[in-house]
Write an enzyme that holds these catalytic residues in place. Structure first.
Site, mmCIF file in Angstrom:
data_model
loop_
_atom_site.group_PDB
_atom_site.id
_atom_site.type_symbol
_atom_site.label_atom_id
_atom_site.label_comp_id
_atom_site.label_asym_id
_atom_site.label_seq_id
_atom_site.Cartn_x
_atom_site.Cartn_y
_atom_site.Cartn_z
ATOM 1 N N GLY A 133 -9.999 0.947 12.709
ATOM 2 C CA GLY A 133 -10.880 0.074 11.616
ATOM 3 C C GLY A 133 -11.147 0.666 10.419
ATOM 4 O O GLY A 133 -12.271 1.354 10.204
ATOM 5 N N ARG B 115 16.987 12.145 5.313
ATOM 6 C CA ARG B 115 16.889 12.665 6.518
ATOM 7 C C ARG B 115 15.566 13.814 6.271
ATOM 8 O O ARG B 115 16.537 14.929 5.895
ATOM 9 C CB ARG B 115 18.295 13.014 6.971
ATOM 10 N N ARG C 258 -10.196 -1.184 -0.513
ATOM 11 C CA ARG C 258 -9.989 -3.101 -0.660
ATOM 12 C C ARG C 258 -11.279 -3.281 0.139
ATOM 13 O O ARG C 258 -11.325 -4.346 -0.076
ATOM 14 C CB ARG C 258 -8.187 -2.650 0.477
ATOM 15 N N HIS D 33 0.796 -0.786 -0.022
ATOM 16 C CA HIS D 33 -0.014 0.456 -0.194
ATOM 17 C C HIS D 33 0.820 1.335 -0.282
ATOM 18 O O HIS D 33 0.757 2.950 0.822
ATOM 19 C CB HIS D 33 -0.486 -0.411 1.028
ATOM 20 N N ARG E 117 1.954 -7.890 4.294
ATOM 21 C CA ARG E 117 3.194 -7.032 4.094
ATOM 22 C C ARG E 117 4.507 -6.902 3.764
ATOM 23 O O ARG E 117 5.197 -6.562 3.208
ATOM 24 C CB ARG E 117 2.997 -6.243 5.328
ATOM 25 N N HIS F 131 -1.696 1.980 12.845
ATOM 26 C CA HIS F 131 -1.425 1.139 11.901
ATOM 27 C C HIS F 131 -1.930 -0.871 11.316
ATOM 28 O O HIS F 131 -3.236 -0.136 11.570
ATOM 29 C CB HIS F 131 0.271 1.331 11.280
ATOM 30 N N HIS G 133 -8.817 6.819 7.896
ATOM 31 C CA HIS G 133 -7.514 6.822 6.673
ATOM 32 C C HIS G 133 -6.681 7.518 6.298
ATOM 33 O O HIS G 133 -7.064 9.054 5.829
ATOM 34 C CB HIS G 133 -7.747 5.896 5.387
ATOM 35 N N ASP H 95 -8.501 -2.731 7.820
ATOM 36 C CA ASP H 95 -8.868 -3.672 8.806
ATOM 37 C C ASP H 95 -10.065 -3.623 9.492
ATOM 38 O O ASP H 95 -10.059 -5.116 10.211
ATOM 39 C CB ASP H 95 -8.094 -3.048 9.642
#
Ligand code: SDX
Length: 378
Positions: A267, A365, A279, A187, A346, A222, A270, A321
């Site tokens: 859940g 950085r 999805r 993703h 993943r 996450h 996003h 999720d």
């Protein structure tokens, strides 16, 4: 530099280019190497998706057959990994087991510090093949069950279920699991993948990058959200035999109270998708199939009640999720094993990004705006 130059959470910042996947919130779509994820989930094996993500192209019949043979011969739980896992408390979080296992695999891999493209791909393939045995072993040891050896007559999805439950899963269960592995695979620059790229950008090794990514994935904002979704259902109360309507009424009330208390409900929501996660419809089909297969309509009631109450109150939609959690619950996975399942999948995306970062690397950085005391003398 003014406050406006600070982009907290790197929200909206394009940090690099990638050819691995395209997340498009405007069209609410997700492409793996140009292919819509819905098409891949409809018919491709997990093994074929792995090769697509790593190489950029769909495998030939020959390439797929060769990888299947390789994957099936690298599924076993390494005794050194098992020894390390056995040193961990049986009640530690399974994400800590996953993180430790990958670290031990790296320490024992003779090519751990070899970073040419062929070596990196080989390590990615071995990690993909070997990780499911860790989560299967971990769930079984927590239940006081002996480990189940992998079977090389089963495909990847069938074998994960076999090693975890010690029995051959029904075809519709295998298919729902396969779909979840395809949908979780990749993703773009999500937090754990970006973590893997940061580690790789220092020219550290693949196992260090994946170990770091697992640390990032564990968080409930996450990957840990799929586990948190099941904790929500448990808090509301799962009552097998309750009608779908009764369950929905109870979960709606729970959501209304949670939002009134300003709780973040895992859940939902996003960072990139703002009109729903592309999805979810596909994963929801798998959840529907599992609800039918196991006759657990009350679970669908809980799901629908929460979703509609959140939508009516905030317009916030579910993410992947949300349907994944109850699907894994119905399959029989312990709740704490849900995010290790996310790791298993993943690994495909993380390693594809690790190889891409290394192929055209610049140290990652960013800058920061200083907000501490003005210079002063001791
Ligand atoms: C994954 O990045 C990826 O691609 C990740 C992932 C992948 O495949 O790798 O898709 C997988 O991690 C999916 C996300 C799983 N996480 C959760 O389900 C945790 C719950 N979700 C939220 O924490 C939140 O939606 C985030 C962290 C996912 C995204 O948050 P943002 O973009 O930083 O937005 P935000 O938290 O600032 O929310 C904006 C507003 C806030 O209201 P205010 O404080 O401004 O009044 O919406 C509210 C939030 O409170 N909100 C929620 C909410 N999500 C957002 N309120 C209640 N419950 C929620 N879930």
């Amino acid at each position: 530099m003014t406050d406006t130059d600070v982009h907290k959470g790197l929200a909206g910042i394009v940090a690099d280019r990638t050819a691995v996947s395209k997340v498009n919130p405007d069209t609410n779509s997700l492409l793996y190497r140009g292919y819509p994820v819905q098409q891949l989930a409809a018919g491709l094996s997990v093994e074929a998706v792995a090769l697509l993500l790593w190489s950029g192209e769909l495998p030939s019949t020959q390439e797929l057959a060769e990888f299947e043979e390789f994957e099936r011969s690298h599924r076993g739980l390494d005794p050194k990994v098992r020894e390390a896992v056995d040193l961990l408390p049986a009640d530690c979080h399974p994400m800590d087991v996953g993180r430790t296992a990958v670290s031990v695999m790296g320490a024992n891999d003779p090519h751990a510090q070899t970073s040419d493209p062929a070596a990196e791909l080989q390590k990615a393939k071995k990690l993909f093949a070997a990780f499911p045995a860790v989560l299967a072993y971990d769930q079984r040891r927590r239940r006081g069950q002996d480990p189940v050896a992998p079977r090389d007559d089963l495909d990847y999805a069938q074998n994960v279920l076999w090693m975890t439950f010690g029995e051959e899963a029904a075809a519709e269960v295998v298919n729902a699991f396969r779909v979840s592995m395809v949908l979780y695979a990749e993703h773009s620059f999500n937090a754990s993948t970006f973590t893997a790229r940061v580690v790789t950008s220092t020219l550290s090794d693949l196992h260090s990058a994946v170990t770091a990514a697992i640390g990032a994935l564990k968080g409930p904002l996450h990957g840990g959200a799929n586990e948190a979704v099941m904790h929500t259902f448990a808090e509301i109360g799962i009552r097998p035999g309750e009608t779908r309507e009764e369950a929905a009424a109870r979960s709606r009330e729970w959501m209304e109270n949670a939002l009134a208390e300003k709780r973040k409900v895992m859940g939902f929501g996003h960072r990139v998708y703002k009109r729903g996660d592309s999805r979810v419809p596909t994963m929801k089909e798998s959840l529907d199939a599992m609800v039918e297969h196991y006759g657990r309509h009350e679970l669908m009631g809980l799901y629908e009640g929460l979703e509609s109450a959140m939508d009516e109150a905030t317009g916030i939609k579910p993410n992947l999720d949300y349907p994944a959690g109850p699907t894994y619950h119905l399959m029989g996975f312990d709740t704490e094993m849900f995010t290790p399942l996310f790791i298993a999948s993943r690994i495909m995306g993380w390693t594809a990004h690790i190889m891409e970062q290394r192929a055209d690397n610049t140290l990652i950085r960013p800058l920061s705006e200083y907000s501490g005391p003005d210079e002063r003398s001791l």
